[in-house]
Design a protein around this motif. Structure first.
Motif, PDB file in Angstrom:
ATOM      1  N   LEU A   1       0.823  -1.211   0.000  1.00 46.96           N
ATOM      2  CA  LEU A   1       0.000   0.000   0.000  1.00 46.96           C
ATOM      3  C   LEU A   1       0.856   1.260   0.000  1.00 46.96           C
ATOM      4  CD1 LEU A   1      -2.891  -1.068   2.393  1.00 46.96           C
ATOM      5  CD2 LEU A   1      -2.954  -0.823  -0.101  1.00 46.96           C
ATOM      6  N   GLU A   2       1.989   1.211   0.650  1.00 46.72           N
ATOM      7  CA  GLU A   2       2.887   2.364   0.611  1.00 46.72           C
ATOM      8  C   GLU A   2       3.427   2.582  -0.799  1.00 46.72           C
ATOM      9  OE1 GLU A   2       7.000   4.022   2.709  1.00 46.72           O
ATOM     10  OE2 GLU A   2       5.994   2.246   3.511  1.00 46.72           O
ATOM     11  N   LEU A   3       3.794   1.490  -1.475  1.00 49.58           N
ATOM     12  CA  LEU A   3       4.259   1.602  -2.858  1.00 49.58           C
ATOM     13  C   LEU A   3       3.158   2.118  -3.767  1.00 49.58           C
ATOM     14  CD1 LEU A   3       6.287  -1.722  -3.160  1.00 49.58           C
ATOM     15  CD2 LEU A   3       7.238   0.595  -3.170  1.00 49.58           C
ATOM     16  N   TRP A   4       1.959   1.556  -3.597  1.00 47.72           N
ATOM     17  CA  TRP A   4       0.847   1.975  -4.450  1.00 47.72           C
ATOM     18  C   TRP A   4       0.512   3.444  -4.225  1.00 47.72           C
ATOM     19  CZ3 TRP A   4      -3.890   4.127  -3.495  1.00 47.72           C
ATOM     20  CH2 TRP A   4      -4.748   4.231  -4.597  1.00 47.72           C
ATOM     21  N   LEU A   5       0.488   3.878  -2.973  1.00 48.82           N
ATOM     22  CA  LEU A   5       0.159   5.267  -2.679  1.00 48.82           C
ATOM     23  C   LEU A   5       1.197   6.211  -3.280  1.00 48.82           C
ATOM     24  CD1 LEU A   5      -1.944   6.959  -1.140  1.00 48.82           C
ATOM     25  CD2 LEU A   5      -0.399   6.910   0.825  1.00 48.82           C
ATOM     26  N   THR A   6       2.461   5.816  -3.225  1.00 48.04           N
ATOM     27  CA  THR A   6       3.511   6.622  -3.852  1.00 48.04           C
ATOM     28  C   THR A   6       3.296   6.699  -5.362  1.00 48.04           C
ATOM     29  OG1 THR A   6       5.089   5.985  -2.138  1.00 48.04           O
ATOM     30  CG2 THR A   6       5.998   6.869  -4.183  1.00 48.04           C
ATOM     31  N   ALA A   7       2.974   5.559  -5.970  1.00 49.60           N
ATOM     32  CA  ALA A   7       2.724   5.535  -7.411  1.00 49.60           C
ATOM     33  C   ALA A   7       1.530   6.401  -7.771  1.00 49.60           C
ATOM     34  CB  ALA A   7       2.499   4.097  -7.871  1.00 49.60           C
ATOM     35  N   ALA A   8       0.459   6.305  -6.980  1.00 51.82           N
ATOM     36  CA  ALA A   8      -0.734   7.107  -7.251  1.00 51.82           C
ATOM     37  C   ALA A   8      -0.418   8.596  -7.131  1.00 51.82           C
ATOM     38  CB  ALA A   8      -1.862   6.720  -6.297  1.00 51.82           C
ATOM     39  N   GLY A   9       0.408   8.961  -6.158  1.00 49.77           N
ATOM     40  CA  GLY A   9       0.801  10.355  -6.005  1.00 49.77           C
ATOM     41  C   GLY A   9       1.599  10.856  -7.190  1.00 49.77           C
ATOM     42  N   ILE A  10       2.484   9.997  -7.704  1.00 44.77           N
ATOM     43  CA  ILE A  10       3.278  10.371  -8.886  1.00 44.77           C
ATOM     44  C   ILE A  10       2.376  10.610 -10.085  1.00 44.77           C
ATOM     45  CG2 ILE A  10       4.960   9.524 -10.556  1.00 44.77           C
ATOM     46  CD1 ILE A  10       6.291   8.023  -8.197  1.00 44.77           C
ATOM     47  N   VAL A  11       1.449   9.681 -10.319  1.00 48.20           N
ATOM     48  CA  VAL A  11       0.541   9.812 -11.460  1.00 48.20           C
ATOM     49  C   VAL A  11      -0.355  11.032 -11.287  1.00 48.20           C
ATOM     50  CG1 VAL A  11      -1.371   8.711 -12.687  1.00 48.20           C
ATOM     51  CG2 VAL A  11       0.601   7.353 -11.981  1.00 48.20           C
ATOM     52  N   ARG A  12      -0.792  11.274 -10.073  1.00 54.79           N
ATOM     53  CA  ARG A  12      -1.627  12.439  -9.785  1.00 54.79           C
ATOM     54  C   ARG A  12      -0.895  13.734 -10.143  1.00 54.79           C
ATOM     55  NH1 ARG A  12      -2.177  13.780  -3.575  1.00 54.79           N
ATOM     56  NH2 ARG A  12      -3.203  15.808  -3.576  1.00 54.79           N
ATOM     57  N   GLU A  13       0.368  13.827  -9.785  1.00 51.73           N
ATOM     58  CA  GLU A  13       1.149  15.028 -10.092  1.00 51.73           C
ATOM     59  C   GLU A  13       1.413  15.147 -11.590  1.00 51.73           C
ATOM     60  OE1 GLU A  13       4.677  15.087  -7.785  1.00 51.73           O
ATOM     61  OE2 GLU A  13       3.635  15.130  -5.853  1.00 51.73           O
ATOM     62  N   LEU A  14       1.799  14.031 -12.218  1.00 57.27           N
ATOM     63  CA  LEU A  14       2.093  14.063 -13.646  1.00 57.27           C
ATOM     64  C   LEU A  14       0.862  14.386 -14.467  1.00 57.27           C
ATOM     65  CD1 LEU A  14       4.503  11.000 -14.019  1.00 57.27           C
ATOM     66  CD2 LEU A  14       5.091  13.438 -14.054  1.00 57.27           C
ATOM     67  N   SER A  15      -0.300  13.907 -14.020  1.00 55.16           N
ATOM     68  CA  SER A  15      -1.536  14.177 -14.748  1.00 55.16           C
ATOM     69  C   SER A  15      -1.854  15.664 -14.733  1.00 55.16           C
ATOM     70  CB  SER A  15      -2.686  13.388 -14.115  1.00 55.16           C
ATOM     71  OG  SER A  15      -3.893  13.645 -14.792  1.00 55.16           O
ATOM     72  N   ALA A  16      -1.709  16.297 -13.572  1.00 54.17           N
ATOM     73  CA  ALA A  16      -1.944  17.740 -13.483  1.00 54.17           C
ATOM     74  C   ALA A  16      -0.925  18.507 -14.310  1.00 54.17           C
ATOM     75  CB  ALA A  16      -1.906  18.185 -12.024  1.00 54.17           C
ATOM     76  N   GLU A  17       0.321  18.039 -14.300  1.00 54.74           N
ATOM     77  CA  GLU A  17       1.371  18.707 -15.071  1.00 54.74           C
ATOM     78  C   GLU A  17       1.101  18.588 -16.567  1.00 54.74           C
ATOM     79  OE1 GLU A  17       6.194  18.296 -15.719  1.00 54.74           O
ATOM     80  OE2 GLU A  17       5.305  17.719 -13.812  1.00 54.74           O
ATOM     81  N   ALA A  18       0.652  17.408 -16.998  1.00 52.10           N
ATOM     82  CA  ALA A  18       0.351  17.223 -18.423  1.00 52.10           C
ATOM     83  C   ALA A  18      -0.791  18.121 -18.850  1.00 52.10           C
ATOM     84  CB  ALA A  18       0.006  15.754 -18.692  1.00 52.10           C
ATOM     85  N   ASP A  19      -1.781  18.269 -17.977  1.00 49.29           N
ATOM     86  CA  ASP A  19      -2.908  19.133 -18.317  1.00 49.29           C
ATOM     87  C   ASP A  19      -2.462  20.582 -18.436  1.00 49.29           C
ATOM     88  OD1 ASP A  19      -5.979  19.518 -18.438  1.00 49.29           O
ATOM     89  OD2 ASP A  19      -5.310  20.975 -16.951  1.00 49.29           O
ATOM     90  N   SER A  20      -1.602  21.035 -17.533  1.00 52.06           N
ATOM     91  CA  SER A  20      -1.133  22.421 -17.584  1.00 52.06           C
ATOM     92  C   SER A  20      -0.280  22.662 -18.823  1.00 52.06           C
ATOM     93  CB  SER A  20      -0.345  22.767 -16.315  1.00 52.06           C
ATOM     94  OG  SER A  20       0.853  22.004 -16.236  1.00 52.06           O
ATOM     95  N   LEU A  21       0.512  21.666 -19.215  1.00 53.76           N
ATOM     96  CA  LEU A  21       1.326  21.812 -20.429  1.00 53.76           C
ATOM     97  C   LEU A  21       0.449  21.889 -21.671  1.00 53.76           C
ATOM     98  CD1 LEU A  21       4.234  19.339 -19.635  1.00 53.76           C
ATOM     99  CD2 LEU A  21       4.378  21.832 -19.786  1.00 53.76           C
TER     100      LEU A  21
END
Length: 545
Positions: free
Chosen positions: A170-190
């Motif tokens: 769950l710690e690994l998954w939560l870290t992965a979800a956080g990464i995707v969450r940040e990258l998704s917002a960054e992709a939208d802003s780009l």
């Protein structure tokens, strides 16, 4: 997570009736036509007053079950397989990426490419994504040999993750979800930044001055806040939804973020809803890859320009579920609830779990529910009752419901709710207390609803129970619920208000005066309201206040 722009968690969105015949996109339709096929999620209007500051409790599966769901996410599974494949070590370039000769074998290992022949470019890209995630999660570690060669080796958490250790997974998954969450917002802003650059030409696109960077960062932050708001809305609607009813149309999600509470959407808001749907759709799709959501994207045909042919959706009448689903659907999974809750906790929100109050005795249960603002009583009771024998459970709850302390009326209301859940199995325990001065009135009414013949209680017990019932509604609704208004409207006072209240103000109950005050404020008949206020004064004088 970022604070929300809206004020209520799940306000049903309604509008007028007919949809415009030329409609194609959501902005061209009335919301009631677009989403009328779907039930509103959540509580009634009067139950939402504190929702702006309270995050509702959710019921999560055991961590072992959540960990199994995380391991079943293809991207997580691929990252683990590639990390094991790196043993004892695997050559990488200076950036930690797989070298050219290993990229196609990695795609084949994951079943993304056929065993023979060239690996498709898409398969290689997907394998590289999984490898990048393995590096980000430190499932592999990058080092340098004595010869100066860059190599990757399995990380220290790999074995525990492969064995399904819930905490590690769950710690690994939560870290992965956080990464995707940040990258998704960054992709939208780009993407938004790219749209803005197109109008200015190539020269503007090359500018890297501080103003441009600040604008890009502002755009990224806005996208991140929007995604956080949407996730929190989904979290709340899922908490309030009945099992099997957690799926939310994307347009409803957008409307909950756009339409102010208590208002109907105007044309400008409908346009904002469409824009928000288009913005959220790819970001939610990214999170669906991590198992945080189940997501049906907007049908791309809805956005094709009309060239003489019939529109993709007939706007001449209300849409059924299948048609409305073409505008996108989203459901927060149990794994997603876990992830959003962890982010809320990290940001200082109180995000309770259903069942936290159900771990103790009946007395602790009823007291905990009565004294806690942020609770779903019916679900908390259900957890407590789940593994208990009905008669004994009912006896314990009835005993805990007694008392004239400030929360006594609420405990008795909760006890009757628990009897409803227990059904016929609770009858023997209820029959044992029909003569109890505090419990008898409510219990007799419940037994009658169960189809049993029960003698009517004494008149004084009837009046005491009436005051107690009013008091419970006052305490649980802050005096503003429809149920309380119905109780006031149903008072048998039309024939002799003065005589009725003359009896009522003499009832020995800690909330007699407050109940009479409420009747005086809420009764629609001015004469009856006046008598109630006079009786409240007498009741308050009688108790010396």
């Amino acid at each position: 997570m970022a604070g929300r722009r809206r004020t209520k968690p799940d306000n049903p969105v309604e509008s007028g009736s007919g949809a415009k015949a030329e409609g194609l996109l959501p902005a061209d339709y009335e919301l009631a036509d677009l989403y009328g096929a779907f039930a509103a999620h959540g509580r009634e209007e009067d139950d939402m007053d504190d929702a702006v500051v309270l995050v509702p409790p959710v019921l999560l599966p055991p961590e072992a079950e959540l960990a199994a769901a995380a391991l079943a996410v293809p991207l997580i599974d691929h990252a683990l397989k590639l990390a094991r494949w790196a043993a004892p070590h695997r050559p990488v370039d200076e950036f930690g990426d797989l070298t050219g000769p290993d990229r196609a074998p990695a795609a084949r290992l994951l079943g993304l490419a056929p065993e023979q022949g060239d690996a498709p470019e898409e398969a290689v890209i997907e394998a590289m994504r999984a490898w990048s995630l393995a590096c980000d999660l430190e499932l592999v570690e990058i080092g340098t040999t004595a010869d100066g060669e860059h190599v990757a080796i399995p990380g220290p958490d790999l074995a525990d993750a492969e064995q399904g250790d819930p905490e590690t997974v769950l710690e690994l998954w939560l870290t992965a979800a956080g990464i995707v969450r940040e990258l998704s917002a960054e992709a939208d802003s780009l993407a938004l930044e790219g749209e803005g650059e197109g109008a200015e030409g190539a020269g503007a696109a090359e500018e890297t001055d501080e103003a441009g960077l600040a604008e890009l960062e502002e755009s990224r932050q806005a996208a991140a806040e929007l995604l956080d708001e949407a996730l929190q809305v989904l979290y709340e609607t899922t908490a309030f939804a009945e099992p099997g009813q957690e799926t939310v149309p994307l347009g409803v999600l957008a409307a909950l973020l756009v339409v102010p509470e208590g208002e109907e959407p105007d044309e400008e808001m409908l346009g904002e809803i469409t824009d928000l749907m288009v913005t959220l759709d790819p970001m939610l799709g990214d999170l669906a890859e991590l198992g945080l959501l189940e997501h049906r994207p907007i049908d791309p045909e809805l956005f094709e320009e009309e060239s003489g042919e019939e529109p993709a959706v007939d706007g001449g009448g209300p849409l059924d579920e299948a048609e409305a689903a073409r505008f996108g659907m989203v459901r927060l999974t149990a794994l997603g609830q876990y992830g959003v809750r962890q982010w809320l906790l990290e940001d200082g929100f109180e995000a309770p779990l259903v069942g936290e109050l159900a771990a103790g005795t009946a007395e602790e249960l009823l007291r905990g529910i009565s004294e806690t603002d942020n609770v779903l009583p019916e679900r908390e009771l259900a957890v407590w009752l789940a593994d208990r024998e009905p008669v004994q459970a009912a006896r314990e709850l009835l005993a805990a419901a007694r008392g004239t302390d400030p929360y006594g009326p609420v405990r008795r209301l909760l006890c009757l709710s628990a009897l409803e859940q227990l059904g016929a199995g609770a009858r023997p325990a209820a029959q044992e207390v029909v003569d109890d001065p505090q419990l008898g009135g409510g219990v007799r009414a419940w037994l009658l609803e169960q189809g049993l013949e029960v003698a009517a209680p004494e008149h004084g017990v009837v009046l005491w129970t009436m005051v107690d019932t009013f008091a419970a509604q006052l305490l649980t609704s802050e005096g503003r619920s429809e149920a309380l208004q119905e109780l006031v409207d149903g008072l048998p006072v039309d024939d002799d208000p003065e005589g009725f209240f003359a009896e009522l103000w003499r009832i020995e109950h800690p909330y007699t005066a407050e109940v009479l005050d409420a009747v005086g404020e809420l009764h629609r008949d001015r004469g009856i309201a006046k008598e109630a206020r006079k009786a409240a004064f007498k009741a308050r004088s009688r108790r010396g206040k």
